[in-house]
Write an enzyme that holds these catalytic residues in place. Structure first.
Site, PDB file in Angstrom:
ATOM      1  N   GLU A   1     -13.631  -0.351   6.869  1.00  0.00           N
ATOM      2  CA  GLU A   1     -13.543   0.941   6.180  1.00  0.00           C
ATOM      3  C   GLU A   1     -14.865   1.151   5.443  1.00  0.00           C
ATOM      4  O   GLU A   1     -15.433   0.210   4.914  1.00  0.00           O
ATOM      5  CB  GLU A   1     -12.364   0.901   5.198  1.00  0.00           C
ATOM      6  CG  GLU A   1     -12.154   2.189   4.423  1.00  0.00           C
ATOM      7  CD  GLU A   1     -10.877   2.160   3.568  1.00  0.00           C
ATOM      8  OE1 GLU A   1      -9.826   1.682   4.052  1.00  0.00           O
ATOM      9  OE2 GLU A   1     -10.958   2.598   2.417  1.00  0.00           O
TER      10      GLU A   1
ATOM     11  N   ARG B   1     -10.726  13.835   1.498  1.00  0.00           N
ATOM     12  CA  ARG B   1     -11.660  13.060   2.323  1.00  0.00           C
ATOM     13  C   ARG B   1     -13.028  12.927   1.670  1.00  0.00           C
ATOM     14  O   ARG B   1     -13.751  11.955   1.909  1.00  0.00           O
ATOM     15  CB  ARG B   1     -11.811  13.716   3.698  1.00  0.00           C
ATOM     16  CG  ARG B   1     -10.543  13.722   4.526  1.00  0.00           C
ATOM     17  CD  ARG B   1     -10.078  12.334   4.906  1.00  0.00           C
ATOM     18  NE  ARG B   1      -8.817  12.365   5.659  1.00  0.00           N
ATOM     19  CZ  ARG B   1      -8.123  11.286   5.959  1.00  0.00           C
ATOM     20  NH1 ARG B   1      -8.540  10.081   5.596  1.00  0.00           N
ATOM     21  NH2 ARG B   1      -6.998  11.387   6.634  1.00  0.00           N
TER      22      ARG B   1
ATOM     23  N   TYR C   1       0.828  -1.213   0.000  1.00  0.00           N
ATOM     24  CA  TYR C   1       0.000   0.000   0.000  1.00  0.00           C
ATOM     25  C   TYR C   1       0.861   1.261   0.000  1.00  0.00           C
ATOM     26  O   TYR C   1       0.578   2.235  -0.693  1.00  0.00           O
ATOM     27  CB  TYR C   1      -0.961   0.012   1.198  1.00  0.00           C
ATOM     28  CG  TYR C   1      -1.671   1.346   1.326  1.00  0.00           C
ATOM     29  CD1 TYR C   1      -2.594   1.758   0.357  1.00  0.00           C
ATOM     30  CD2 TYR C   1      -1.407   2.217   2.382  1.00  0.00           C
ATOM     31  CE1 TYR C   1      -3.224   2.993   0.449  1.00  0.00           C
ATOM     32  CE2 TYR C   1      -2.033   3.444   2.482  1.00  0.00           C
ATOM     33  CZ  TYR C   1      -2.943   3.823   1.517  1.00  0.00           C
ATOM     34  OH  TYR C   1      -3.570   5.050   1.594  1.00  0.00           O
TER      35      TYR C   1
ATOM     36  N   TYR D   1      -0.096  13.362   5.669  1.00  0.00           N
ATOM     37  CA  TYR D   1       0.332  12.369   6.658  1.00  0.00           C
ATOM     38  C   TYR D   1       1.850  12.437   6.829  1.00  0.00           C
ATOM     39  O   TYR D   1       2.575  12.593   5.847  1.00  0.00           O
ATOM     40  CB  TYR D   1      -0.025  10.947   6.195  1.00  0.00           C
ATOM     41  CG  TYR D   1      -1.454  10.483   6.413  1.00  0.00           C
ATOM     42  CD1 TYR D   1      -2.387  11.229   7.112  1.00  0.00           C
ATOM     43  CD2 TYR D   1      -1.854   9.246   5.894  1.00  0.00           C
ATOM     44  CE1 TYR D   1      -3.682  10.759   7.288  1.00  0.00           C
ATOM     45  CE2 TYR D   1      -3.146   8.774   6.063  1.00  0.00           C
ATOM     46  CZ  TYR D   1      -4.058   9.540   6.763  1.00  0.00           C
ATOM     47  OH  TYR D   1      -5.331   9.064   6.927  1.00  0.00           O
TER      48      TYR D   1
ATOM     49  N   ARG E   1       1.392   6.368  -6.957  1.00  0.00           N
ATOM     50  CA  ARG E   1       0.235   7.225  -7.275  1.00  0.00           C
ATOM     51  C   ARG E   1       0.627   8.698  -7.189  1.00  0.00           C
ATOM     52  O   ARG E   1       0.302   9.490  -8.072  1.00  0.00           O
ATOM     53  CB  ARG E   1      -0.923   6.909  -6.327  1.00  0.00           C
ATOM     54  CG  ARG E   1      -2.102   7.855  -6.494  1.00  0.00           C
ATOM     55  CD  ARG E   1      -3.284   7.448  -5.627  1.00  0.00           C
ATOM     56  NE  ARG E   1      -2.966   7.339  -4.211  1.00  0.00           N
ATOM     57  CZ  ARG E   1      -3.848   7.014  -3.275  1.00  0.00           C
ATOM     58  NH1 ARG E   1      -5.109   6.765  -3.613  1.00  0.00           N
ATOM     59  NH2 ARG E   1      -3.493   6.938  -2.008  1.00  0.00           N
TER      60      ARG E   1
END
Ligand code: 3EB
Length: 322
Positions: A314, A207, A134, A194, A141
């Site tokens: 999630e 978000r 991930y 982050y 990405r």
């Protein structure tokens, strides 16, 4: 007469018979990730409830096509598309490749505003070049967005990145001709900020995002989990993780809806896609979640791996504000 709607979603138990108004069909339970024309995405994730299909519909005329690896359909100001790539080799390379196909494609098509993206690939927590897959994916990405001129700071779509069972990497996306509003969560650090402990490049997503068309706002809330600030809370406690996730959804959705949401249960007509990591937590998570959002809410339950080991659930959400 009812006003025609550009975009709406419904969940179904199986592939619907009425396909004329279908913009895109997302079907759970494929043995491998797949994308076919007219736009049908097969997710290698088993359905855990009655519903197994997410059907995106429109009342407007649909145009459909295939451009190289991209399968797409469009209606009015909205374009839906998907791409299936191999997930072999470094996933960062695959992710960069995917974003460097999709971004130029939506721009050339005249739908430059990315609204929502879903990423699915297997073994999301396996090791890949000394990172978790991930984290490697996030690096690739970010490189893809950056190479296409994104600032990675407030110009990113809503997204999800979830681990599937079968082979293959699928990206599904919605883009718009008109500008999209991006929304953050006041109690979470923006994912694109982050700190380094979560990987060399932070995740590239907002978000939530909101598209206003014909006096109606469609809200896409990104995959949302038990994270406050940037930290995962309630390791090993599925009930507390559901509660924390519901609180995050309430705040992000409220921010996108521009109104105070007292309780998620009060949001009418919302759709929830819930990823559960372990089958053994399903009943606990289902009971708690339904008690928080109301028993009649529209839900699509899928088995999927969450991108941090400690996270058990999630949830993503779609809502419309008139
Ligand atoms: C989080 O809040 C949980 O990398 O695209 C949620 C939504 C998550 C999208 C992504 C990851 C992504 O960080 C994980």
């Amino acid at each position: 007469m009812k006003r025609p709607r550009s975009l709406f979603v419904e969940y179904a138990e199986r592939t619907p018979e009425d396909t004329d108004s279908l913009l895109a069909l997302v079907c759970a339970g494929a043995p491998e990730a797949s994308v076919s024309s007219p736009l049908r995405v097969g997710l290698a994730m088993p359905a855990l409830g009655a519903m197994s299909v997410e059907a995106w519909r429109t009342d407007l005329a649909i145009e459909r096509g295939v451009d190289g690896p991209v399968v797409w359909s469009r209606a009015g100001d909205v374009l839906a598309g998907a791409i299936a790539l191999s997930d072999a080799g470094p996933i960062a390379v695959r992710a960069t490749e995917a974003y460097r196909i999709i971004i130029p494609f939506v721009r050339a098509a005249g739908f430059p505003h990315l609204l929502r993206m879903w990423n699915q690939f297997p073994r999301i927590l396996a090791e890949d070049q000394e990172l978790e897959r991930y984290q490697a994916f996030c690096a690739g990405r970010a490189a893809g967005f950056e190479a296409e001129g994104f600032t990675l700071n407030g110009d990113l779509p809503a997204a999800s990145a979830v681990g599937a069972d079968g082979e293959g990497y699928v990206v599904t996306f919605f883009a718009s001709r008109r500008p999209v509003t991006h929304v953050e969560n006041p109690r979470q650090v923006s994912a694109f900020r982050y700190p380094r402990q979560y990987g060399p490049r932070p995740p590239s997503f907002a978000r939530a995002s909101r598209l206003d068309l014909d006096g109606e706002g469609t809200i896409f809330v990104s995959g949302t989990a038990s994270i406050v600030g940037h930290e995962s809370l309630h390791r090993g406690d599925a009930v507390a993780q559901v509660d924390e996730t519901v609180e995050n959804l309430r705040l992000v959705y409220g921010s996108a809806a521009r109104r105070e949401i007292g309780a998620l249960e009060k949001v009418r007509g919302a759709h929830y896609r819930i990823y559960v990591k372990r089958n053994c937590d399903l009943e606990t998570i289902r009971a708690r979640f339904l008690s928080r959002i109301g028993p009649d809410a529209s839900c699509l339950w899928l088995r999927g791996d969450i991108c941090r080991d400690e996270l058990l659930v999630e949830v993503e959400m779609i809502g419309q504000e008139g």
